[in-house]
Design a protein around this motif. Structure first.
Motif, PDB file in Angstrom:
ATOM      1  N   ARG A   1       5.111   4.862   0.827  1.00 55.38           N
ATOM      2  CA  ARG A   1       5.885   6.014   1.288  1.00 55.38           C
ATOM      3  C   ARG A   1       5.370   6.565   2.619  1.00 55.38           C
ATOM      4  N   THR A   2       4.066   6.516   2.842  1.00 54.67           N
ATOM      5  CA  THR A   2       3.498   7.162   4.023  1.00 54.67           C
ATOM      6  C   THR A   2       3.128   6.196   5.148  1.00 54.67           C
ATOM      7  N   ASN A   3       3.141   4.895   4.884  1.00 56.65           N
ATOM      8  CA  ASN A   3       2.760   3.939   5.922  1.00 56.65           C
ATOM      9  C   ASN A   3       3.777   2.805   5.959  1.00 56.65           C
ATOM     10  N   SER A   4       4.938   3.073   6.536  1.00 61.05           N
ATOM     11  CA  SER A   4       5.990   2.060   6.575  1.00 61.05           C
ATOM     12  C   SER A   4       6.070   1.381   7.938  1.00 61.05           C
ATOM     13  N   ARG A   5       4.965   1.382   8.657  1.00 60.82           N
ATOM     14  CA  ARG A   5       4.902   0.754   9.972  1.00 60.82           C
ATOM     15  C   ARG A   5       5.147  -0.747   9.831  1.00 60.82           C
ATOM     16  N   ALA A   6       5.993  -1.291  10.701  1.00 63.08           N
ATOM     17  CA  ALA A   6       6.288  -2.724  10.675  1.00 63.08           C
ATOM     18  C   ALA A   6       5.150  -3.506  11.339  1.00 63.08           C
TER      19      ALA A   6
END
Length: 114
Positions: free
Chosen positions: A90-95
Motif C-alpha cells: 500500500r505504501t511503496n508502489s514504486r515501479a
C-alpha cells in the motif's frame, strides 16, 4: 513475519478520543477521535515505526505478552494486528524496471496472441 501482533495501550484523552502508546516501541504514538479511528491510526503508526526500524537496519522488537503489560487506571490494552506485506504494498508502489530473457518460443507465442 507478515502478520504481527503488538500490544498497545489506549489512553482516554482529556479533550475526548484516545491517544495510543506501544510498550515495545517507545517512539510510536498515535491518537484518534473515536475507537475505530484510534485503532486505524495505531495500525498506521505501528507500520511506520516497524518499517522505519527495518530501513535503518534496527532490530524489530518481539511483541510483549499482553498479560505481562501493566495498564494504568483509565486506560486499556488493545492488541493491534499489523500485516507487513499489505502495508508495504500500500505504501511503496514504486515501479522497478527489470530486464529479463525468455525462450524464443514463448516470445513468439506472446506476439501471436497479441
Amino acid at each position: 513475519m507478515n502478520k504481527l501482533f503488538y500490544p498497545s495501550i489506549f489512553h482516554k484523552a482529556e479533550e475526548g478520543g484516545f491517544w495510543i502508546s506501544f510498550p515495545d516501541l517507545p517512539e510510536c504514538f498515535s491518537q484518534g477521535e473515536n475507537m475505530e479511528q484510534a485503532y486505524e491510526m495505531a495500525v498506521e503508526a505501528l507500520g511506520l515505526a516497524l518499517t522505519s526500524r527495518e530501513q535503518e537496519k534496527q532490530p524489530i522488537p518481539v511483541a510483549s505478552d499482553p498479560s505481562a503489560v501493566t495498564v494504568e487506571s483509565g486506560s486499556f490494552l488493545v492488541v493491534v494486528e499489523f500485516d507487513m506485506l499489505a502495508y508495504k504494498k500500500r505504501t511503496n508502489s514504486r515501479a522497478v524496471k527489470k530486464t529479463l530473457s525468455i525462450p524464443e518460443w514463448l516470445n513468439e507465442e506472446a506476439i501471436a496472441m497479441g
